[in-house]
Write a protein that holds these residues in place. Sequence first.
Motif, short mmCIF file in Angstrom:
data_model
loop_
_atom_site.label_atom_id
_atom_site.label_comp_id
_atom_site.label_asym_id
_atom_site.label_seq_id
_atom_site.Cartn_x
_atom_site.Cartn_y
_atom_site.Cartn_z
N ASN A 63 0.81 -1.21 0.00
CA ASN A 63 0.00 0.00 0.00
C ASN A 63 0.85 1.26 0.00
O ASN A 63 0.32 2.36 0.11
CB ASN A 63 -0.98 0.01 1.18
CG ASN A 63 -0.29 0.06 2.53
OD1 ASN A 63 0.93 0.11 2.62
ND2 ASN A 63 -1.07 0.02 3.58
N THR A 64 2.16 1.12 -0.15
CA THR A 64 3.07 2.26 -0.16
C THR A 64 4.13 2.04 -1.22
O THR A 64 4.72 0.97 -1.30
CB THR A 64 3.74 2.42 1.22
OG1 THR A 64 2.73 2.47 2.23
CG2 THR A 64 4.57 3.67 1.29
N VAL A 65 4.35 3.06 -2.04
CA VAL A 65 5.38 3.00 -3.08
C VAL A 65 6.19 4.29 -3.01
O VAL A 65 5.63 5.37 -2.81
CB VAL A 65 4.76 2.84 -4.49
CG1 VAL A 65 5.80 3.00 -5.57
CG2 VAL A 65 4.09 1.49 -4.62
N SER A 66 7.49 4.16 -3.18
CA SER A 66 8.36 5.33 -3.23
C SER A 66 9.20 5.24 -4.50
O SER A 66 9.72 4.18 -4.84
CB SER A 66 9.26 5.36 -1.99
OG SER A 66 9.94 6.59 -1.90
N ALA A 103 -0.20 15.43 -8.81
CA ALA A 103 0.03 16.47 -9.80
C ALA A 103 1.51 16.48 -10.17
O ALA A 103 2.37 16.63 -9.29
CB ALA A 103 -0.40 17.82 -9.26
N ALA A 104 1.82 16.34 -11.45
CA ALA A 104 3.21 16.35 -11.89
C ALA A 104 3.89 17.67 -11.51
O ALA A 104 5.08 17.70 -11.20
CB ALA A 104 3.29 16.12 -13.39
N SER A 105 3.12 18.73 -11.48
CA SER A 105 3.67 20.05 -11.13
C SER A 105 4.15 20.12 -9.68
O SER A 105 4.92 21.01 -9.31
CB SER A 105 2.63 21.13 -11.39
OG SER A 105 1.49 20.90 -10.58
N SER A 106 3.72 19.17 -8.83
CA SER A 106 4.10 19.19 -7.41
C SER A 106 5.55 18.75 -7.19
O SER A 106 6.09 18.94 -6.10
CB SER A 106 3.17 18.29 -6.60
OG SER A 106 3.36 16.92 -6.93
N LEU A 107 6.18 18.17 -8.19
CA LEU A 107 7.56 17.70 -8.07
C LEU A 107 8.54 18.86 -8.18
O LEU A 107 8.23 19.90 -8.76
CB LEU A 107 7.86 16.66 -9.14
CG LEU A 107 7.00 15.40 -9.12
CD1 LEU A 107 7.30 14.54 -10.33
CD2 LEU A 107 7.21 14.62 -7.82
N PRO A 111 15.99 15.57 -8.28
CA PRO A 111 15.47 14.26 -7.90
C PRO A 111 15.33 14.11 -6.39
O PRO A 111 16.22 14.50 -5.63
CB PRO A 111 16.52 13.29 -8.45
CG PRO A 111 17.19 14.04 -9.56
CD PRO A 111 17.19 15.47 -9.12
N ALA A 112 14.20 13.54 -5.97
CA ALA A 112 13.93 13.30 -4.55
C ALA A 112 13.07 12.06 -4.43
O ALA A 112 12.30 11.73 -5.34
CB ALA A 112 13.21 14.50 -3.94
N TRP A 113 13.19 11.37 -3.28
CA TRP A 113 12.33 10.21 -3.03
C TRP A 113 10.95 10.70 -2.65
O TRP A 113 10.80 11.49 -1.72
CB TRP A 113 12.93 9.33 -1.94
CG TRP A 113 14.05 8.52 -2.47
CD1 TRP A 113 15.38 8.81 -2.42
CD2 TRP A 113 13.93 7.30 -3.19
NE1 TRP A 113 16.10 7.83 -3.07
CE2 TRP A 113 15.23 6.88 -3.56
CE3 TRP A 113 12.86 6.50 -3.58
CZ2 TRP A 113 15.48 5.73 -4.27
CZ3 TRP A 113 13.10 5.34 -4.29
CH2 TRP A 113 14.39 4.96 -4.63
N CYS A 114 9.95 10.27 -3.40
CA CYS A 114 8.56 10.66 -3.17
C CYS A 114 7.77 9.40 -2.83
O CYS A 114 7.80 8.42 -3.59
CB CYS A 114 7.98 11.32 -4.41
SG CYS A 114 8.88 12.80 -4.92
N THR A 115 7.07 9.44 -1.70
CA THR A 115 6.34 8.28 -1.21
C THR A 115 4.85 8.52 -1.36
O THR A 115 4.34 9.58 -0.98
CB THR A 115 6.70 7.98 0.25
OG1 THR A 115 8.12 7.75 0.32
CG2 THR A 115 5.97 6.76 0.77
N SER A 181 10.94 1.64 -4.10
CA SER A 181 10.67 0.86 -2.88
C SER A 181 9.19 0.57 -2.85
O SER A 181 8.38 1.42 -3.22
CB SER A 181 11.06 1.65 -1.62
OG SER A 181 12.44 1.89 -1.57
N GLU A 182 8.82 -0.62 -2.42
CA GLU A 182 7.40 -0.92 -2.23
C GLU A 182 7.25 -1.57 -0.86
O GLU A 182 8.14 -2.28 -0.40
CB GLU A 182 6.84 -1.82 -3.34
CG GLU A 182 7.34 -3.25 -3.36
CD GLU A 182 6.65 -4.19 -2.37
OE1 GLU A 182 5.53 -3.92 -1.93
OE2 GLU A 182 7.27 -5.21 -2.06
#
Length: 189
Positions: A63-66, A103-107, A111-115, A181-182
């Motif tokens: 239930n979590t992906v990074s 939203a793609a604009s939120s990145l 590069p950063a790890w986004c969960t 990561s999952e």
Amino acid sequence: RDVSVTTAYGTGTLTGGFTVDAAAPPAPNAWYEQLTASDAASGVYGANWRCQTFTPTTSHICNTVSLSLCKTGSPAFTATIALYGADANHLPVGPVLCATSFAASSLTTTPAWCTYSFGTGYEVLAGSTYAIVLSGSGGDSSNTVRVGVDTTGGYGAGQRGYTTNAGSTWVAQPTQDLAFSEGQNPTTW
């Protein structure tokens, strides 16, 4: 534990009907499968999607992906991360098992790890292969979501793939992997 059922006709008991596993739940954001290396990046936009397959060694609720993500330009579209089953060639198949969007604009441009959370998620079974698919609803080659890639193929239980026609056909890249990561957040354990 014993299980008893009582009705108007009496009570029936099944001795040893189930077992309670007293093991502790996993730690918050318990990652099960992952590859955190990244030496390149690959763009996601429009019909150009990316995937990473994985084969869990432990059954759990995914239930979590990074992902290692950033943006180029000014992407004004919705990006979706979806979980699929995968075939013997490590390519996504079947219906979406669970998904989430952002939203793609939120990145950021770095590069950063986004969960991200799939909400209730999906139970992945040890030894079965699944695919994490990253897609975009718009953009162009100048306005993309970029996902980290390990070109050395360091993850041995899956591989990277891509499509240029919104998932109609996929191409496997067995010598590469996405940085991913999952796992399972214990709120649904």
